[in-house]
Write an enzyme that holds these catalytic residues in place. Structure first.
Site, PDB file in Angstrom:
ATOM      1  N   HIS A 253      -8.032  -5.290  -0.078  1.00 18.57           N
ATOM      2  CA  HIS A 253      -6.744  -4.630   0.140  1.00 18.57           C
ATOM      3  C   HIS A 253      -5.991  -5.262   1.319  1.00 18.57           C
ATOM      4  O   HIS A 253      -4.762  -5.348   1.304  1.00 18.57           O
ATOM      5  CB  HIS A 253      -6.984  -3.140   0.378  1.00 18.57           C
ATOM      6  CG  HIS A 253      -5.729  -2.325   0.448  1.00 18.57           C
ATOM      7  ND1 HIS A 253      -4.758  -2.373  -0.521  1.00 18.57           N
ATOM      8  CD2 HIS A 253      -5.279  -1.433   1.376  1.00 18.57           C
ATOM      9  CE1 HIS A 253      -3.770  -1.539  -0.197  1.00 18.57           C
ATOM     10  NE2 HIS A 253      -4.057  -0.970   0.946  1.00 18.57           N
TER      11      HIS A 253
ATOM     12  N   ASP B 157      -8.730  -6.591  -4.505  1.00 13.08           N
ATOM     13  CA  ASP B 157      -8.362  -5.293  -3.933  1.00 13.08           C
ATOM     14  C   ASP B 157      -8.889  -4.189  -4.848  1.00 13.08           C
ATOM     15  O   ASP B 157      -8.390  -3.994  -5.956  1.00 13.08           O
ATOM     16  CB  ASP B 157      -6.843  -5.216  -3.808  1.00 13.08           C
ATOM     17  CG  ASP B 157      -6.367  -3.929  -3.150  1.00 13.08           C
ATOM     18  OD1 ASP B 157      -7.192  -3.024  -2.916  1.00 13.08           O
ATOM     19  OD2 ASP B 157      -5.160  -3.836  -2.862  1.00 13.08           O
TER      20      ASP B 157
ATOM     21  N   SER C 214       0.836  -1.198   0.000  1.00 16.31           N
ATOM     22  CA  SER C 214       0.000   0.000   0.000  1.00 16.31           C
ATOM     23  C   SER C 214       0.880   1.260   0.000  1.00 16.31           C
ATOM     24  O   SER C 214       1.763   1.397  -0.858  1.00 16.31           O
ATOM     25  CB  SER C 214      -0.927  -0.063   1.216  1.00 16.31           C
ATOM     26  OG  SER C 214      -1.923   0.897   1.147  1.00 16.31           O
TER      27      SER C 214
END
Lengths: 195, 375
Positions: free
Chosen positions: B352, B319, B154
């Protein structure tokens, strides 16, 4: 590691040192690894099978996960010197589409496939059974292959699509076949381009 | 092969820096502290260091646990340890709390030397590039000329990518996981809603809530609830919570009825109890601003021309906050520049959050990739 395959030697002959090479359906990456070792190519593989992708990472070759049946849209025109598809074309649904894409992103395409017109395969059909051989190792019910074609069929497709056959070599289970390839060759390797 | 083990009891350390740091936002920090942890041993050649960069709410506490806190397992403990994908028998692993953080590194909670009071909202904006600069200074301090690898998921992946652009000669490999070369408008929009939740909380007091002895807990809670919705996939939320009702039937109230409400409120309250609102604001802005292509007319291929590391890019099929398409942008811009890059799109239902899980294929790919790194 997959067994050493005799089409690798022919493919290697067609690659110049230092080329940019894309290998579609690259399996465990052994062809790319070979080309990196003997031709110092900048090689990339495309694979959509998680286990084969993992094998590529273990082999230390660049591998990109993608579904080739959706085309090669992320790749730039003419980026690669050679785009290879070794013994995978018969497992692709969109045969014409992928051939066009290979010749869009590469200057030349190298394709190998099992020849369904091989005399042993014909004999098998005449005997009423689908062929199972070294080049077609699966049973009809578990084969990954979805397109069944001969050398003559492929030549006709190339002609229909304006694809130039620059070289073609047939093999009978490891030995080069010089004539009557559609009958005597179990597998064929093509070097393709656009004139 | 050994059974994967924990790195065991760990202790954070603090590095103090007196060389002023010029920030991308214009200001300068005259001095600052970075809190960090290390796992494994730095080898004699100092060639086996791997930096793990944290995301929005992470910290320097990547692996192991603290002696007096049994529930203090590090946020990426499943990745780092003896016999784990990032094997501490081979690598010297570093986790660092980013500047502007709230886990001990200099940030809004720290005292502003100019006023003698906490920085609060006056803490300068920090960017991904600023963080990477401070991480490089920490590497200097530890005597590490070159990182064997920098790894992050991320926002952490953005830092790994930025390392390859800011310090190409100081990084051998980069793993960019569940990340993006820049946020989309939709992604910035989620951050903005989260920020507005905090900024509009009456207890935020313009960011100087410390001196009022309060925290904008409702704002932080809301921000976290929104975040959690976007970190999960529709399927994983459906599977985990479905439409389960706490009372087995509708009771026509605004208290918790559906289990998903309970989960979000619990996560929100928990987060508001330990995370700093100003750090949250700063960090989401750092996410929004990150865009290495901006200075190159929006061309990512040009932006990545200077990268020299070998890359692993990983995304997760479900995601949608950092979708596979965003990862592919990085992959194909690297390919354009003839960089070594491998790309795996992992089939995982958890959205995610997948990057924090030990999904077997994902960890097998990481293990194989780290195994190939020569130190």
């Amino acid at each position: 590691m997959a067994a050493y395959r005799y089409d690798y030697e022919v493919i290697t002959q067609w690659i110049e040192p230092g080329e940019k090479v894309l290998d579609l359906g690259c399996g465990d990456g052994s062809l790319l690894k070979h080309l990196i070792e003997v031709r110092q190519v900048q090689g990339y593989g495309v694979e959509n099978d998680p286990d084969k992708l993992l094998a590529c990472v273990r082999n230390g070759v660049n591998v990109l996960q993608a579904n080739m049946d959706e085309g090669l849209t992320d790749f730039e025109d003419g980026f690669f010197d050679h785009v290879i598809m070794s013994l995978s074309l018969q497992a692709m649904h969109n045969t014409q589409g992928i051939l066009a894409e290979m010749l869009r992103v590469g200057h030349e395409a190298v394709v190998s496939f099992p020849n369904f017109g091989y005399w042993r395969h014909r004999q098998s059909i005449l005997n009423g059974r689908m062929p199972v051989s070294e080049s077609l190792p699966h049973q009809w019910f578990n084969t990954p292959n979805v397109r069944f074609f001969t050398i003559a069929d492929f030549d006709a497709l190339c002609e229909m699509n304006g694809i130039a056959v620059r070289e073609r070599i047939g093999f009978d289970e490891g030995k080069v076949v010089t004539e009557e390839a559609n009958f005597l060759a179990s597998m064929a390797v093509y070097r393709l381009g656009r004139d | 092969m050994i059974q994967p083990q924990s790195v065991g009891i760990v202790t954070p350390q603090t590095a103090h820096f007196d060389t002023p740091l010029a920030l991308r936002s214009g200001g300068t920090l005259p001095s600052y502290d970075l809190v960090y942890e290390t796992y494994g041993e730095l080898n004699a050649e100092r060639s086996n260091a791997v930096l793990v960069c944290h995301a929005l709410s992470g910290s320097h506490h990547v692996a192991g646990r603290y002696a007096d806190q049994p529930d203090s397992t590090g946020w990426w403990d499943n990745l780092v340890g003896p016999g784990k994908p990032l094997d501490t028998r081979k690598f010297f692993v570093i986790g660092v709390n980013n500047l502007g953080g709230c886990y001990g590194s200099t940030g809004p909670l720290s005292i502003n030397p100019a006023t003698g009071k906490p920085w609060g909202a006056d803490f300068p904006f920090v960017t991904v590039e600023d963080w990477v600069d401070t991480q490089a200074r920490l590497a200097d301090r530890l005597g590490i000329e070159r990182m064997a690898a920098v790894v992050g998921g991320s926002l952490g992946g953005m830092q790994a990518l930025s390392w390859t652009l800011q310090y190409p000669e100081r990084i051998g490999h980069a793993a960019v996981i569940a990340s993006a070369p820049k946020l989309t408008a939709q992604n910035i929009a989620f951050n903005e809603v989260a920020r507005q939740a905090i900024l509009s909380d009456p207890e935020f007091h313009g960011g100087n809530f410390y001196e009022h002895g309060v925290v904008p807990a409702r704002g932080l809670k809301l921000a976290r609830m929104i975040g959690h919705i976007t970190y999960l996939s529709d399927d994983s939320m459906g599977e985990k919570f479905g439409r389960s009702l706490r009372h087995g039937k509708a009771v026509y109230s605004y208290d918790v009825e559906f289990e998903i409400e309970s989960y979000l409120r619990y996560q929100g309250d928990k987060f508001a109890g330990y995370f700093d609102a100003n750090t949250y604001l700063l960090t989401t802005k750092a996410l929004d601003y990150y865009d290495p292509a901006f200075a190159h007319g929006g061309k990512l291929t040009t932006a990545l021309a200077g990268a020299s590391a070998d890359f692993l890019v990983v995304s997760f099929t479900t995601d949608w906050r950092f979708s596979p398409a965003r990862s592919r942008e990085i992959v194909y811009a690297l390919l354009h520049n003839r960089r070594n890059v491998s790309y795996a799109e992992i089939d995982c239902a958890a959205g995610h959050d997948s990057f924090l899980l030990d999904e077997p294929h994902y960890h097998a790919v990481l293990t194989a990739w780290f195994d190939r790194i020569k130190v």
